[in-house]
Design a protein around this motif. Structure first.
Motif, PDB file in Angstrom:
ATOM      1  N   ALA A   1       0.950  -1.183  -0.106  1.00  0.00           N
ATOM      2  CA  ALA A   1       0.008   0.071   0.108  1.00  0.00           C
ATOM      3  C   ALA A   1       0.863   1.120  -0.068  1.00  0.00           C
TER       4      ALA A   1
ATOM      5  N   LEU B   1       0.906   4.153  -2.798  1.00  0.00           N
ATOM      6  CA  LEU B   1       0.641   5.752  -2.457  1.00  0.00           C
ATOM      7  C   LEU B   1       1.892   6.513  -2.848  1.00  0.00           C
TER       8      LEU B   1
ATOM      9  N   TRP C   1      -8.181  11.404  -2.338  1.00  0.00           N
ATOM     10  CA  TRP C   1      -7.646   9.722  -2.636  1.00  0.00           C
ATOM     11  C   TRP C   1      -6.096   9.658  -1.642  1.00  0.00           C
TER      12      TRP C   1
ATOM     13  N   SER D   1      -5.617   7.835   1.791  1.00  0.00           N
ATOM     14  CA  SER D   1      -4.811   6.639   1.814  1.00  0.00           C
ATOM     15  C   SER D   1      -3.630   6.945   2.803  1.00  0.00           C
TER      16      SER D   1
ATOM     17  N   VAL E   1      -6.153   1.322  -1.396  1.00  0.00           N
ATOM     18  CA  VAL E   1      -5.284   2.192  -1.577  1.00  0.00           C
ATOM     19  C   VAL E   1      -4.746   1.873  -2.960  1.00  0.00           C
TER      20      VAL E   1
END
Length: 416
Positions: free
Chosen positions: A270, A274, A300, A304, A348
């Motif tokens: 994740a 990102l 977003w 995240s 994510v």
């Protein structure tokens, strides 16, 4: 609870990141090319493993190693940030001999194997010489409840005769997979949690048949998530792991650390997503603005960041609890991370894929592969719904006990 990384862990994080950047990330393309062309294991894996071991980055996951066994002897809390770094590349953990399901199998053997079994199976696993599989789930029953397992392990003289069908058995297609740790029933008439046992089944035993390697979300995994048939498979009773009837207990001992290792790696996947999302949002423009200047994409990125940090803290707390009080006492926290982290993982990744547009679902980024594995993790080691049910039951029990104690205290107080 203190989750700050010690100087020792910070040094290891730097070392693992450097190893990843120098030796693993530059070979991602070569790994994909070799696997696509049918070369598996890849030609450079053993060289990378030897290099990692020479640098002391070996068996980082197992805190209870004996002095004669190779490894770094880290606690779960110390291992967590290192597994996170490994999770940025799907196959990286194998380089450090920290790959599932071998880690869980080594934990099982470490806890319950006798000296003969340790010598034959644990030693080569700790040395990274062989791979292994854990044969529990079955196609015809809901295997999230291990009491449903139907495979029979029938005592017959000095042997056991095994009959059953397993599926989604990770590693079963790996050419170096030499061992199945199989869970089945030795006594179907016993109390429900004492019917199961585990036996060690060499992969070349007559009657073991790999039926197929099942794709996940149409994604092919070369190590395999296989359907395996065990037809009149005969092994010695010396291959029993632990005692007859202890299979359910052994499974619980194995799944605790295994679940947290998956979650540690998911945090890394994740985090990578990102980073890629932010980079893409800063270089691509639509309607006269960079993507990050659009409210949706900005949200977003913010969501995240918050979700990853929340999930990481919960994983670190769980690792700390396993170290301090053991996996059994931390079972609620283990279920919590198992229900939380795969969803964060896929959320994510999904946002990052959307930010990349069509490229996000192509092989030109690692996002689609990471998303696929995150989605699979919502089943692996127990579906979300089972973990939610376990959390609720434990929470209700704890509150009832607390209320009962408070009620008793109040009634006693009223007497005076």
């Amino acid at each position: 609870m203190e989750f700050g990384y010690s100087p020792k862990v910070e040094a290891l994080r730097t070392q693992v990141r450097s190893f990843m950047d120098t030796h693993i990330v530059p070979r991602v393309g070569a790994w994909n090319d070799e696997v696509r062309d049918g070369h598996y294991p890849v030609t450079f894996m053993e060289d990378l493993k030897a290099l990692a071991r020479a640098e002391g980055l070996w068996n980082l996951f197992l805190p209870s190693l004996r002095d004669s066994e190779p490894g770094t002897r880290l606690s779960n809390l110390e291992y967590a940030p290192l597994a996170e770094i490994m999770g940025r590349v799907s196959w990286a953990s194998e380089v450090f001999n920290c790959n599932a399901p071998d880690t869980g199998n080594m934990e099982l053997l470490h806890l319950f194997a006798n000296e003969e079994q340790r010598s034959e199976w644990l030693a080569p696993l700790l040395n990274g010489e062989i791979r292994s599989a854990f044969a529990m789930t079955e196609p015809d029953v809901a295997s999230s409840d291990a009491t449903n397992i139907q495979t029979l392990i029938s005592p017959e003289g000095d042997d056991y005769v095994i009959n059953g069908r397993k599926w989604f058995i990770t590693n079963a297609a790996h050419p170096n997979c030499k061992l199945f740790i199989l869970m089945g029933k030795t006594d179907p008439n016993a109390e429900s949690h004492r019917q199961q046992s585990m036996v060690l089944v060499p992969a070349n035993t007559p009657g073991v048949e790999i039926v197929r390697n099942i794709n996940i979300m149409n994604h092919h995994s070369p190590e395999g998530h296989c359907e395996v048939l065990f037809r009149n498979v005969r092994v010695s009773r010396r291959n029993l792991l632990g005692t007859e009837g202890s299979g359910f207990e052994l499974a619980q001992a194995r799944l605790g650390p295994g679940r947290i290792h998956h979650c540690m790696r998911s945090i890394g996947a994740a985090e990578l997503a990102l980073e890629l999302m932010i980079a893409r949002a800063g270089e691509r423009r639509t309607f006269g603005k960079h993507l990050h200047e659009h409210g949706a994409v900005s949200d977003w990125i913010a969501k995240s960041r918050m979700e990853i940090d929340q999930a990481r803290l919960l994983v670190l707390k769980t690792a700390w609890m396993i170290d301090e009080v053991g996996a059994k006492a931390a079972r609620k926290e283990i279920s919590m991370i198992k229900a939380v982290v795969p969803t964060v993982h896929t959320n994510v990744l999904d946002r990052a894929m959307q930010t990349f547009g069509a490229m996000g679902i192509s092989p030109d980024t690692p996002l689609a592969d990471h998303w696929t594995w995150g989605r699979a993790l919502r089943y692996i080691d127990g579906p979300d719904e089972v973990h939610l049910r376990s959390i609720a039951r434990l929470e209700i029990k704890n509150k009832q006990e607390a209320l009962g104690a408070s009620s008793t205290h109040l009634s006693q107080t009223k007497r005076f």
